[in-house]
Design a protein around this motif. Sequence first.
Motif, short mmCIF file in Angstrom:
data_model
loop_
_atom_site.label_atom_id
_atom_site.label_comp_id
_atom_site.label_asym_id
_atom_site.label_seq_id
_atom_site.Cartn_x
_atom_site.Cartn_y
_atom_site.Cartn_z
N THR A 24 0.75 -1.34 -0.12
CA THR A 24 0.08 0.04 -0.01
C THR A 24 0.96 1.34 0.03
OG1 THR A 24 -1.94 -1.23 1.19
CG2 THR A 24 -1.69 1.55 1.18
N VAL A 25 0.56 2.06 -0.83
CA VAL A 25 1.26 3.40 -1.07
C VAL A 25 0.41 4.35 -0.71
CG1 VAL A 25 2.76 5.02 -2.45
CG2 VAL A 25 2.96 2.32 -2.59
N LEU A 26 0.43 5.51 0.04
CA LEU A 26 -0.37 6.54 0.49
C LEU A 26 0.02 7.93 -0.10
CD1 LEU A 26 -1.08 5.61 4.04
CD2 LEU A 26 -2.59 5.04 2.05
N PRO A 27 -1.01 8.74 -0.94
CA PRO A 27 0.00 10.09 -1.12
C PRO A 27 0.14 10.90 0.05
CG PRO A 27 -2.62 9.98 -1.06
CD PRO A 27 -2.15 8.53 -0.94
N GLU A 28 1.03 12.02 -0.17
CA GLU A 28 1.34 13.17 0.90
C GLU A 28 0.14 13.84 1.44
OE1 GLU A 28 4.18 15.85 -0.51
OE2 GLU A 28 5.82 13.86 -0.81
N THR A 29 -0.90 13.65 0.43
CA THR A 29 -2.15 14.73 1.16
C THR A 29 -2.89 13.59 2.18
OG1 THR A 29 -3.39 13.54 -0.75
CG2 THR A 29 -2.48 15.88 -0.95
N ASN A 30 -2.69 12.42 2.15
CA ASN A 30 -3.42 11.48 2.95
C ASN A 30 -3.39 11.93 4.48
OD1 ASN A 30 -4.99 8.96 2.59
ND2 ASN A 30 -3.61 8.36 4.46
#
Length: 797
Positions: A437-443
Amino acid sequence: MRKITTFILAVFLISGIKAQTTYTINIDQPEQEIIRGHLDLGGSNPAGEEITVNSYYIEKDGKPFFPIIGEFHYARFDEKYWEEEVLKMKAGGINTIATYVFWNLHERKEGIFDWTGDLNLKKFLELINKHQLYAIVRVGPFCHGEMRNGGLPDWLYGRTFEVRSNAPEYLDYVDRLYGEIGKQTVGLLYKDGGPVIGIQLENEYQHSSAPWEFMYPGSKKDGTVPDREAAFSHTQITVTDGVNPWSEYGKQHMVNLKKLAKKNGLDTPIYTATGWGNATIVEKGSLPVTAGYAYPFWSDPRPSSFYLFKDIRKKPDYSPVSYNTDLYPSISAEIGPGIQVKYSRRPVVDYRSVNPLMTRIIGSGSNGIGYYMYHGGSTPVLEGKYYNEEANGIPRINYDFQAPIGQYGQVRYHFKHLRMLHLFLDAYADVLAPMKTVLPETNTGIKADNTETLRYAVRSYGNSGFLFIINFQDHIDLKNIEDVHIDIHAKNETFSFPSIGTFDVNETTSAILPFNLQLEKALIKSATVQPLTILKKTEMNYYVFHSITGIDAEINFPTDTKISKLNNARVTMVNGIRKVSSNTSGPFSFTANETSILVIPEDMAVNATKINEDLYISDALILKDTNKLQLITRETENQIHIFPAQKRDLAASSANIKKANTLHKGFDSYTVTFDEIKPDVVIEKATSRKYTLQLQSIISNLNDVFVDIDYIGDRGLAFIDGKMITDHFYHNRTWELSLKNFASELNDNQMVFVFHPMYSDYSYLKDLNEVPEFIKGKYLEIKDFKVIPEYKTVISL
């Protein structure tokens, strides 16, 4: 720079062009480390098939297996109709059925076990086996499940030892219970070629308890826990502080339970234990399973965190947890696609919320999902005793749970929408499971009340993966997120969604969009359509996708891809890629490097099911029963569309079936019609709040007859010959009641409905979507009774 940005924005505003919001995410990150051989789990069957568990997913014969688990309590449903319900669950995409064994139902009198009728566990498991599903048996001894004493027999209360403890006397009783369950499962365990791949030990151990029913009005609840643990035991699922002074004692208790299970023949590849909220598991000897309820009845209604993407394996919901998360896959057992109502609280689950909830959980890294409840039911009344949890104000009989399949087998909105997701998981689990799982910086900046920022995540391995998007939040007003563009940066390449321009993400949307997805000879670089299923035919495979409502469908390929056999589709060149999109709003199909691809609209995919490697699309419910099909519907005229087209000679019992105009090239279409039957049911008003129902003749040539009762009030109760057969707590939805279960009793008796008014000071009013204008502080309105026939035909292939 600020002046330039302002100038560009001004140009957009003057010209009427909308400014897009571009979201970016970088997936060029290390892959997930997968550990094997460290867990005391796994096993094989006589055919040599093997189930093992690594630190990231379950494997079957060395390949990822994605369990899709639906909870269905055999004891809460009439055994005469179990098989149809098992078929419904299979048609919904469930591959594993979980069920509680409620001790207090089976051993109502000490030393005498009852496994007959609706309590016939063996028969239930045999039906699961017949229809090629797996089973997880939740053996307790403590279960909860909104059951009296959490499933513990009344006669345990007056003993000198403490329940859920290592007291030898208590463990002797557990030993005997497990022995009786072991007798019921002989030949049905995975090791013997049967369906039972898992045993759940206990439930929420050292996390929560149920109230003993030995209480009095106004008294404090006495929980089903040892006295020493009462201070940190909860009444329902919650976040804890992670402090457990009796941790070592609890670990030993779970080890004891596993030993007793194996001693009594309950030997399966998988043992599970609820792991949320610091609950205790068998370390390295059981899978800790997770939970998530966005509409709980045990806390005030407020926006939850369950619609925010996260690394759910490293930080499970209801953290902190008692185990090392690096050692185990993330698999849920209790995601709430509905919720039970109780007298003082009536949460109303938005059925549209469930697909986004599951998309978030899978996108966050789960490699198995479980629903509690997937199928509702009715808690039995035995020897005049009610077994639902009266101390917590649960309805005495009704255990509908607002589930995808209701109390009497009603198939609901979220059954169909979840089926789309399950078809995807069945087809692509081997690709998805190893992905990180990769999350964006905005998360990190998104909070539950933020409906402005797009919620998205990626699961990827190397340069391939899936983009997960949702636009939902419970207990809050929703709106569309407009003009979205997403760029996924991988090593040496970028994937754009859409390929050029933007799309709008409508409220309640959930989507799983592929990139660098290899389909035989064809490589999809990116797409704004969701994979649905793969039809593996002798002559070729068909890859089926569905569009997302509100998002223009496109599938993008490398420029050297040969596109041919276009039906309702066109090819354009965009930014160095070959884009295939539809000419009109209907289905479209084509081949890419000789790989056959079909895209259907979302409103068709909702009605799609896979049977014998064919795609069946119908508003009606279609069940596969060995070598024939069952069609269940409330409509007299029904359409069936089957892909791919081929010579079929279909015949139907109790209905007429004939060829119809083809939906789209490559489909066969049929119309199934029933002769209208109007059930001979008479409903009359007896008093201002009592009504009677008389069944004038037996129900024949129908699968069921439902009574849909539209009322506003506090509750409704139904009786036959003075005996209560079910109850209903009002929660803004109509009361659905089946007559099939009671037809024989209604031959000589009438059904009596009793309604109670709602009062303006009731605590559950905060849960309701609409509250009436009270007259002198109370309100009761019985609006309508609708009698609805349910038709059924068997279709021979």
